[in-house]
Design a protein around this motif. Structure first.
Motif, PDB file in Angstrom:
ATOM      1  N   GLY A 157      25.980 -36.917  -3.006  1.00 56.56           N
ATOM      2  CA  GLY A 157      24.967 -36.956  -1.968  1.00 56.56           C
ATOM      3  C   GLY A 157      23.650 -36.423  -2.501  1.00 56.56           C
ATOM      4  N   SER A 158      22.557 -37.138  -2.221  1.00 57.64           N
ATOM      5  CA  SER A 158      21.253 -36.753  -2.744  1.00 57.64           C
ATOM      6  C   SER A 158      20.184 -36.788  -1.662  1.00 57.64           C
ATOM      7  N   HIS A 159      19.438 -35.697  -1.548  1.00 56.25           N
ATOM      8  CA  HIS A 159      18.262 -35.630  -0.668  1.00 56.25           C
ATOM      9  C   HIS A 159      17.515 -34.371  -1.080  1.00 56.25           C
ATOM     10  N   PHE A 160      16.641 -34.474  -2.067  1.00 55.28           N
ATOM     11  CA  PHE A 160      15.972 -33.341  -2.710  1.00 55.28           C
ATOM     12  C   PHE A 160      16.978 -32.523  -3.545  1.00 55.28           C
ATOM     13  N   THR A 161      18.170 -32.321  -3.026  1.00 49.54           N
ATOM     14  CA  THR A 161      19.236 -31.632  -3.758  1.00 49.54           C
ATOM     15  C   THR A 161      20.408 -32.583  -3.900  1.00 49.54           C
ATOM     16  N   THR A 162      21.171 -32.388  -4.964  1.00 50.58           N
ATOM     17  CA  THR A 162      22.327 -33.250  -5.223  1.00 50.58           C
ATOM     18  C   THR A 162      23.607 -32.455  -5.137  1.00 50.58           C
ATOM     19  N   TYR A 163      24.587 -33.050  -4.470  1.00 48.18           N
ATOM     20  CA  TYR A 163      25.917 -32.457  -4.365  1.00 48.18           C
ATOM     21  C   TYR A 163      26.957 -33.466  -4.824  1.00 48.18           C
ATOM     22  N   TRP A 164      28.029 -32.950  -5.421  1.00 49.44           N
ATOM     23  CA  TRP A 164      29.127 -33.777  -5.909  1.00 49.44           C
ATOM     24  C   TRP A 164      30.439 -33.335  -5.266  1.00 49.44           C
ATOM     25  N   GLY A 165      31.316 -34.310  -5.072  1.00 48.13           N
ATOM     26  CA  GLY A 165      32.681 -33.998  -4.692  1.00 48.13           C
ATOM     27  C   GLY A 165      33.522 -33.695  -5.919  1.00 48.13           C
ATOM     28  N   GLN A 166      34.796 -33.412  -5.667  1.00 44.64           N
ATOM     29  CA  GLN A 166      35.683 -32.999  -6.755  1.00 44.64           C
ATOM     30  C   GLN A 166      36.343 -34.188  -7.449  1.00 44.64           C
ATOM     31  N   GLY A 167      36.268 -35.360  -6.849  1.00 42.38           N
ATOM     32  CA  GLY A 167      36.811 -36.564  -7.456  1.00 42.38           C
ATOM     33  C   GLY A 167      38.197 -36.914  -6.953  1.00 42.38           C
ATOM     34  N   GLN A 185      28.079 -23.827   3.922  1.00 36.98           N
ATOM     35  CA  GLN A 185      28.628 -24.245   2.630  1.00 36.98           C
ATOM     36  C   GLN A 185      28.754 -25.761   2.610  1.00 36.98           C
ATOM     37  N   VAL A 186      28.211 -26.374   1.565  1.00 40.34           N
ATOM     38  CA  VAL A 186      28.253 -27.827   1.441  1.00 40.34           C
ATOM     39  C   VAL A 186      29.568 -28.247   0.805  1.00 40.34           C
ATOM     40  N   GLN A 187      30.194 -29.248   1.388  1.00 43.58           N
ATOM     41  CA  GLN A 187      31.411 -29.817   0.813  1.00 43.58           C
ATOM     42  C   GLN A 187      31.370 -31.332   0.915  1.00 43.58           C
ATOM     43  N   LEU A 188      31.756 -31.978  -0.177  1.00 42.23           N
ATOM     44  CA  LEU A 188      32.012 -33.407  -0.195  1.00 42.23           C
ATOM     45  C   LEU A 188      33.464 -33.557  -0.640  1.00 42.23           C
ATOM     46  N   VAL A 189      34.288 -34.136   0.220  1.00 41.10           N
ATOM     47  CA  VAL A 189      35.720 -34.210  -0.049  1.00 41.10           C
ATOM     48  C   VAL A 189      36.150 -35.669  -0.076  1.00 41.10           C
ATOM     49  N   GLU A 190      36.556 -36.117  -1.264  1.00 36.70           N
ATOM     50  CA  GLU A 190      37.016 -37.498  -1.423  1.00 36.70           C
ATOM     51  C   GLU A 190      38.500 -37.596  -1.112  1.00 36.70           C
ATOM     52  N   SER A 191      38.903 -38.766  -0.658  1.00 35.87           N
ATOM     53  CA  SER A 191      40.319 -39.063  -0.429  1.00 35.87           C
ATOM     54  C   SER A 191      40.525 -40.564  -0.548  1.00 35.87           C
ATOM     55  N   GLY A 192      41.794 -40.958  -0.633  1.00 30.50           N
ATOM     56  CA  GLY A 192      42.132 -42.379  -0.648  1.00 30.50           C
ATOM     57  C   GLY A 192      42.495 -42.936  -2.010  1.00 30.50           C
ATOM     58  N   GLY A 193      42.389 -42.134  -3.051  1.00 28.58           N
ATOM     59  CA  GLY A 193      42.767 -42.622  -4.364  1.00 28.58           C
ATOM     60  C   GLY A 193      44.273 -42.776  -4.502  1.00 28.58           C
ATOM     61  N   GLY A 194      44.677 -43.375  -5.605  1.00 24.23           N
ATOM     62  CA  GLY A 194      46.101 -43.547  -5.845  1.00 24.23           C
ATOM     63  C   GLY A 194      46.366 -44.603  -6.885  1.00 24.23           C
ATOM     64  N   LEU A 195      47.619 -45.024  -6.937  1.00 24.06           N
ATOM     65  CA  LEU A 195      48.070 -46.051  -7.870  1.00 24.06           C
ATOM     66  C   LEU A 195      48.159 -47.385  -7.131  1.00 24.06           C
ATOM     67  N   VAL A 196      47.570 -48.409  -7.711  1.00 26.00           N
ATOM     68  CA  VAL A 196      47.579 -49.737  -7.100  1.00 26.00           C
ATOM     69  C   VAL A 196      47.761 -50.781  -8.183  1.00 26.00           C
ATOM     70  N   GLN A 197      48.393 -51.887  -7.844  1.00 27.82           N
ATOM     71  CA  GLN A 197      48.593 -52.964  -8.810  1.00 27.82           C
ATOM     72  C   GLN A 197      47.311 -53.780  -8.974  1.00 27.82           C
ATOM     73  N   PRO A 198      47.160 -54.408 -10.116  1.00 33.74           N
ATOM     74  CA  PRO A 198      46.003 -55.307 -10.294  1.00 33.74           C
ATOM     75  C   PRO A 198      45.945 -56.340  -9.182  1.00 33.74           C
ATOM     76  N   GLY A 199      44.724 -56.570  -8.689  1.00 31.71           N
ATOM     77  CA  GLY A 199      44.535 -57.477  -7.569  1.00 31.71           C
ATOM     78  C   GLY A 199      44.621 -56.811  -6.217  1.00 31.71           C
ATOM     79  N   GLY A 200      45.035 -55.571  -6.195  1.00 28.98           N
ATOM     80  CA  GLY A 200      45.190 -54.851  -4.937  1.00 28.98           C
ATOM     81  C   GLY A 200      43.897 -54.249  -4.430  1.00 28.98           C
ATOM     82  N   SER A 201      44.025 -53.515  -3.327  1.00 27.27           N
ATOM     83  CA  SER A 201      42.862 -52.918  -2.669  1.00 27.27           C
ATOM     84  C   SER A 201      43.109 -51.453  -2.364  1.00 27.27           C
TER      85      SER A 201
END
Length: 114
Positions: free
Chosen positions: A97-107, A1-17
């Motif tokens: 992710g793309s290589h003949f087939t394309t997969y997407w994470g959930q965002g 089963q293919v999975q792409l799992v994103e992490s690291g998002g959140g709330l940040v102030q302008p100018g932040g990282s």
């Protein structure tokens, strides 16, 4: 089963990282072109950055000089380092992710606000 799992998002102030991560499983990661897309409310999904299997990179003009895409094939992970964030960067960020087939994470949501 293919999975792409994103992490690291959140709330940040302008100018932040933030650093987003996308962990892949079920694919031969090193062969894939990996990319980050984003979609803001009421707008179409757009390419932010991509990195080929050979390590070549491409960026949207709006993020050049502020964002950096990288990959660690040993960890099956692609990263997006985002700096000097602006309110206009607020969006759901998706990994693809793309290589003949394309997969997407959930965002992952990134909100830039004071």
């Amino acid at each position: 089963q293919v999975q792409l799992v994103e992490s690291g998002g959140g709330l940040v102030q302008p100018g932040g990282s933030l650093r987003l991560s996308c962990a892949a499983s079920g694919i031969r990661f090193s062969a894939y072109t990996m990319a980050w897309y984003r979609q803001a409310p009421g707008k179409e999904r757009e390419l932010v950055a991509e990195i080929t299997s050979g390590g070549s990179t491409n960026y949207a003009d709006s993020v050049k000089g502020r964002f950096t895409i990288s990959r660690d094939n040993a960890k099956n992970t692609v990263y997006l380092q985002m700096s000097s964030l602006e309110p206009e960067d607020t969006a759901v960020y998706y990994c693809k992710g793309s290589h003949f087939t394309t997969y997407w994470g959930q965002g992952t949501q990134v909100t830039v606000s004071s």
